[in-house]
Design a protein around this motif. Structure first.
Motif, PDB file in Angstrom:
ATOM      1  N   VAL A   1      -1.726  21.829  -3.211  1.00 56.37           N
ATOM      2  CA  VAL A   1      -2.545  22.905  -2.550  1.00 56.37           C
ATOM      3  C   VAL A   1      -2.365  22.757  -0.873  1.00 56.37           C
ATOM      4  O   VAL A   1      -2.014  23.763  -0.225  1.00 56.37           O
ATOM      5  CB  VAL A   1      -4.027  23.121  -2.880  1.00 56.37           C
ATOM      6  CG1 VAL A   1      -4.412  24.091  -1.967  1.00 56.37           C
ATOM      7  CG2 VAL A   1      -3.876  23.437  -4.363  1.00 56.37           C
ATOM      8  N   LEU A   2      -2.290  21.427  -0.410  1.00 56.39           N
ATOM      9  CA  LEU A   2      -2.370  21.343   1.074  1.00 56.39           C
ATOM     10  C   LEU A   2      -0.823  21.634   1.432  1.00 56.39           C
ATOM     11  O   LEU A   2      -0.921  22.411   2.558  1.00 56.39           O
ATOM     12  CB  LEU A   2      -2.724  19.961   1.325  1.00 56.39           C
ATOM     13  CG  LEU A   2      -2.529  19.384   2.889  1.00 56.39           C
ATOM     14  CD1 LEU A   2      -3.391  20.202   3.629  1.00 56.39           C
ATOM     15  CD2 LEU A   2      -2.410  18.004   2.990  1.00 56.39           C
ATOM     16  N   GLU A   3       0.039  21.303   0.898  1.00 56.95           N
ATOM     17  CA  GLU A   3       1.504  21.805   1.265  1.00 56.95           C
ATOM     18  C   GLU A   3       1.531  23.043   1.231  1.00 56.95           C
ATOM     19  O   GLU A   3       2.318  23.634   1.879  1.00 56.95           O
ATOM     20  CB  GLU A   3       2.519  20.646   0.373  1.00 56.95           C
ATOM     21  CG  GLU A   3       2.480  19.376   0.783  1.00 56.95           C
ATOM     22  CD  GLU A   3       1.698  18.501   0.086  1.00 56.95           C
ATOM     23  OE1 GLU A   3       0.906  19.094  -0.765  1.00 56.95           O
ATOM     24  OE2 GLU A   3       1.430  17.212   0.155  1.00 56.95           O
ATOM     25  N   GLY A   4       1.264  23.681   0.132  1.00 60.67           N
ATOM     26  CA  GLY A   4       1.469  25.241  -0.216  1.00 60.67           C
ATOM     27  C   GLY A   4       0.409  25.839   0.919  1.00 60.67           C
ATOM     28  O   GLY A   4       1.141  26.981   1.395  1.00 60.67           O
TER      29      GLY A   4
ATOM     30  N   TRP B   1       5.035  21.962   9.338  1.00 59.03           N
ATOM     31  CA  TRP B   1       5.644  23.160   8.511  1.00 59.03           C
ATOM     32  C   TRP B   1       6.874  22.573   7.913  1.00 59.03           C
ATOM     33  O   TRP B   1       6.797  22.819   6.466  1.00 59.03           O
ATOM     34  CB  TRP B   1       5.841  24.302   9.342  1.00 59.03           C
ATOM     35  CG  TRP B   1       6.165  25.458   8.420  1.00 59.03           C
ATOM     36  CD1 TRP B   1       5.313  26.289   7.683  1.00 59.03           C
ATOM     37  CD2 TRP B   1       7.396  26.041   7.776  1.00 59.03           C
ATOM     38  NE1 TRP B   1       5.961  27.233   6.764  1.00 59.03           N
ATOM     39  CE2 TRP B   1       7.327  27.180   7.056  1.00 59.03           C
ATOM     40  CE3 TRP B   1       8.692  25.603   8.433  1.00 59.03           C
ATOM     41  CZ2 TRP B   1       8.571  27.752   6.582  1.00 59.03           C
ATOM     42  CZ3 TRP B   1       9.684  26.161   7.837  1.00 59.03           C
ATOM     43  CH2 TRP B   1       9.534  27.486   6.788  1.00 59.03           C
ATOM     44  N   TRP B   2       7.712  22.133   8.379  1.00 51.88           N
ATOM     45  CA  TRP B   2       9.098  21.617   7.592  1.00 51.88           C
ATOM     46  C   TRP B   2       8.601  20.596   6.613  1.00 51.88           C
ATOM     47  O   TRP B   2       9.167  20.284   5.438  1.00 51.88           O
ATOM     48  CB  TRP B   2      10.205  21.155   8.420  1.00 51.88           C
ATOM     49  CG  TRP B   2      10.969  22.141   8.935  1.00 51.88           C
ATOM     50  CD1 TRP B   2      11.001  22.889  10.060  1.00 51.88           C
ATOM     51  CD2 TRP B   2      11.847  22.976   8.020  1.00 51.88           C
ATOM     52  NE1 TRP B   2      11.763  24.098  10.316  1.00 51.88           N
ATOM     53  CE2 TRP B   2      12.364  24.062   8.885  1.00 51.88           C
ATOM     54  CE3 TRP B   2      12.403  22.937   6.689  1.00 51.88           C
ATOM     55  CZ2 TRP B   2      13.210  24.920   8.595  1.00 51.88           C
ATOM     56  CZ3 TRP B   2      13.110  24.078   6.256  1.00 51.88           C
ATOM     57  CH2 TRP B   2      13.620  25.061   7.218  1.00 51.88           C
ATOM     58  N   TRP B   3       7.827  19.647   7.130  1.00 47.09           N
ATOM     59  CA  TRP B   3       7.244  18.433   6.103  1.00 47.09           C
ATOM     60  C   TRP B   3       6.624  19.173   4.762  1.00 47.09           C
ATOM     61  O   TRP B   3       6.977  18.830   3.593  1.00 47.09           O
ATOM     62  CB  TRP B   3       6.301  17.552   6.829  1.00 47.09           C
ATOM     63  CG  TRP B   3       5.446  16.951   5.755  1.00 47.09           C
ATOM     64  CD1 TRP B   3       5.941  15.690   5.256  1.00 47.09           C
ATOM     65  CD2 TRP B   3       4.235  17.178   5.456  1.00 47.09           C
ATOM     66  NE1 TRP B   3       4.869  15.150   4.384  1.00 47.09           N
ATOM     67  CE2 TRP B   3       4.062  16.126   4.671  1.00 47.09           C
ATOM     68  CE3 TRP B   3       3.083  18.327   5.446  1.00 47.09           C
ATOM     69  CZ2 TRP B   3       2.638  15.885   3.674  1.00 47.09           C
ATOM     70  CZ3 TRP B   3       2.417  18.005   4.840  1.00 47.09           C
ATOM     71  CH2 TRP B   3       1.600  17.054   3.938  1.00 47.09           C
ATOM     72  N   ALA B   4       5.826  20.279   5.043  1.00 46.34           N
ATOM     73  CA  ALA B   4       5.201  21.019   3.866  1.00 46.34           C
ATOM     74  C   ALA B   4       6.354  21.742   3.040  1.00 46.34           C
ATOM     75  O   ALA B   4       6.394  21.717   1.542  1.00 46.34           O
ATOM     76  CB  ALA B   4       4.085  21.839   4.499  1.00 46.34           C
ATOM     77  N   VAL B   5       7.196  22.379   3.703  1.00 48.57           N
ATOM     78  CA  VAL B   5       8.162  22.874   2.873  1.00 48.57           C
ATOM     79  C   VAL B   5       9.144  22.139   1.933  1.00 48.57           C
ATOM     80  O   VAL B   5       9.229  22.120   0.909  1.00 48.57           O
ATOM     81  CB  VAL B   5       9.023  23.927   4.023  1.00 48.57           C
ATOM     82  CG1 VAL B   5       9.980  24.419   3.131  1.00 48.57           C
ATOM     83  CG2 VAL B   5       8.019  25.109   4.214  1.00 48.57           C
ATOM     84  N   LEU B   6       9.473  21.071   2.686  1.00 47.59           N
ATOM     85  CA  LEU B   6      10.203  20.205   2.065  1.00 47.59           C
ATOM     86  C   LEU B   6       9.722  19.247   1.070  1.00 47.59           C
ATOM     87  O   LEU B   6      10.089  19.086  -0.350  1.00 47.59           O
ATOM     88  CB  LEU B   6      10.906  19.105   2.974  1.00 47.59           C
ATOM     89  CG  LEU B   6      11.945  19.856   3.933  1.00 47.59           C
ATOM     90  CD1 LEU B   6      12.430  18.773   5.088  1.00 47.59           C
ATOM     91  CD2 LEU B   6      13.258  20.230   3.252  1.00 47.59           C
ATOM     92  N   ARG B   7       8.257  19.006   1.200  1.00 49.03           N
ATOM     93  CA  ARG B   7       7.480  18.349   0.079  1.00 49.03           C
ATOM     94  C   ARG B   7       7.278  19.268  -1.044  1.00 49.03           C
ATOM     95  O   ARG B   7       7.442  18.731  -2.080  1.00 49.03           O
ATOM     96  CB  ARG B   7       6.287  17.774   0.721  1.00 49.03           C
ATOM     97  CG  ARG B   7       5.474  17.081  -0.056  1.00 49.03           C
ATOM     98  CD  ARG B   7       4.549  16.265   0.590  1.00 49.03           C
ATOM     99  NE  ARG B   7       3.414  15.743  -0.236  1.00 49.03           N
ATOM    100  CZ  ARG B   7       3.263  14.797  -1.171  1.00 49.03           C
ATOM    101  NH1 ARG B   7       4.668  14.174  -1.249  1.00 49.03           N
ATOM    102  NH2 ARG B   7       2.313  14.340  -1.538  1.00 49.03           N
ATOM    103  N   LEU B   8       7.012  20.385  -0.772  1.00 46.51           N
ATOM    104  CA  LEU B   8       7.151  21.631  -1.934  1.00 46.51           C
ATOM    105  C   LEU B   8       8.432  21.560  -2.620  1.00 46.51           C
ATOM    106  O   LEU B   8       8.305  21.694  -3.986  1.00 46.51           O
ATOM    107  CB  LEU B   8       6.616  22.878  -1.366  1.00 46.51           C
ATOM    108  CG  LEU B   8       5.233  22.971  -1.130  1.00 46.51           C
ATOM    109  CD1 LEU B   8       5.086  24.344  -0.470  1.00 46.51           C
ATOM    110  CD2 LEU B   8       4.336  23.093  -2.409  1.00 46.51           C
ATOM    111  N   ALA B   9       9.373  21.552  -2.000  1.00 48.15           N
ATOM    112  CA  ALA B   9      10.679  21.824  -2.615  1.00 48.15           C
ATOM    113  C   ALA B   9      11.152  20.430  -3.380  1.00 48.15           C
ATOM    114  O   ALA B   9      11.641  20.589  -4.366  1.00 48.15           O
ATOM    115  CB  ALA B   9      11.824  21.938  -1.824  1.00 48.15           C
TER     116      ALA B   9
ATOM    117  N   PRO C   1       7.645  15.942  -6.560  1.00 46.97           N
ATOM    118  CA  PRO C   1       6.783  16.531  -7.783  1.00 46.97           C
ATOM    119  C   PRO C   1       5.070  16.105  -7.446  1.00 46.97           C
ATOM    120  O   PRO C   1       4.639  17.235  -8.160  1.00 46.97           O
ATOM    121  CB  PRO C   1       7.215  15.432  -8.782  1.00 46.97           C
ATOM    122  CG  PRO C   1       7.676  13.914  -8.111  1.00 46.97           C
ATOM    123  CD  PRO C   1       8.036  14.605  -6.711  1.00 46.97           C
ATOM    124  N   GLY C   2       4.689  15.554  -6.619  1.00 41.62           N
ATOM    125  CA  GLY C   2       3.344  15.581  -6.415  1.00 41.62           C
ATOM    126  C   GLY C   2       2.698  16.609  -5.243  1.00 41.62           C
ATOM    127  O   GLY C   2       1.620  16.365  -4.838  1.00 41.62           O
ATOM    128  N   ALA C   3       3.584  17.634  -4.714  1.00 43.60           N
ATOM    129  CA  ALA C   3       2.949  18.357  -3.700  1.00 43.60           C
ATOM    130  C   ALA C   3       2.020  19.124  -4.249  1.00 43.60           C
ATOM    131  O   ALA C   3       2.168  19.618  -5.487  1.00 43.60           O
ATOM    132  CB  ALA C   3       4.259  19.231  -3.419  1.00 43.60           C
TER     133      ALA C   3
END
Length: 89
Positions: free
Chosen positions: A33-36, A18-26, A29-31
């Motif tokens: 649908v998966l991360e969201g 979850w933290w990987w996805a949130v930090l990648r979204l933040a 630049p290439g984040a």
């Protein structure tokens, strides 16, 4: 002994993902649908009430049908509807 270790391992792993996805979204630049989806899903799971107990064990729980009885609603009486003004002829 193995159950708590596995449970903590799964929880830790889910938290890391979850933290990987949130930090990648933040920050990435290439984040996309998966991360969201991972971030939104983890946030949605955090809203679930995980400390629920059955109604019989809950302190201060209302008995089944208590509100229905207080309002005078019974399941035995049919709904009554006025037929005034509904004559089809």
């Amino acid at each position: 002994m193995a159950r708590p270790i596995v449970r903590w391992g799964v929880a830790l792993g889910a938290g890391v993902v979850w933290w990987w996805a949130v930090l990648r979204l933040a920050f990435a630049p290439g984040a996309g649908v998966l991360e969201g989806a991972v971030a939104a899903g983890g946030w949605g799971l955090s809203l679930l009430p995980v400390h629920c107990v059955p109604r019989a064990r809950a302190a201060g729980a209302l008995a089944v049908g208590r509100w229905r009885a207080a309002w005078g609603v019974t399941t035995a009486s049919p709904l009554r509807r006025s037929d005034a003004g509904s004559d089809p002829s």
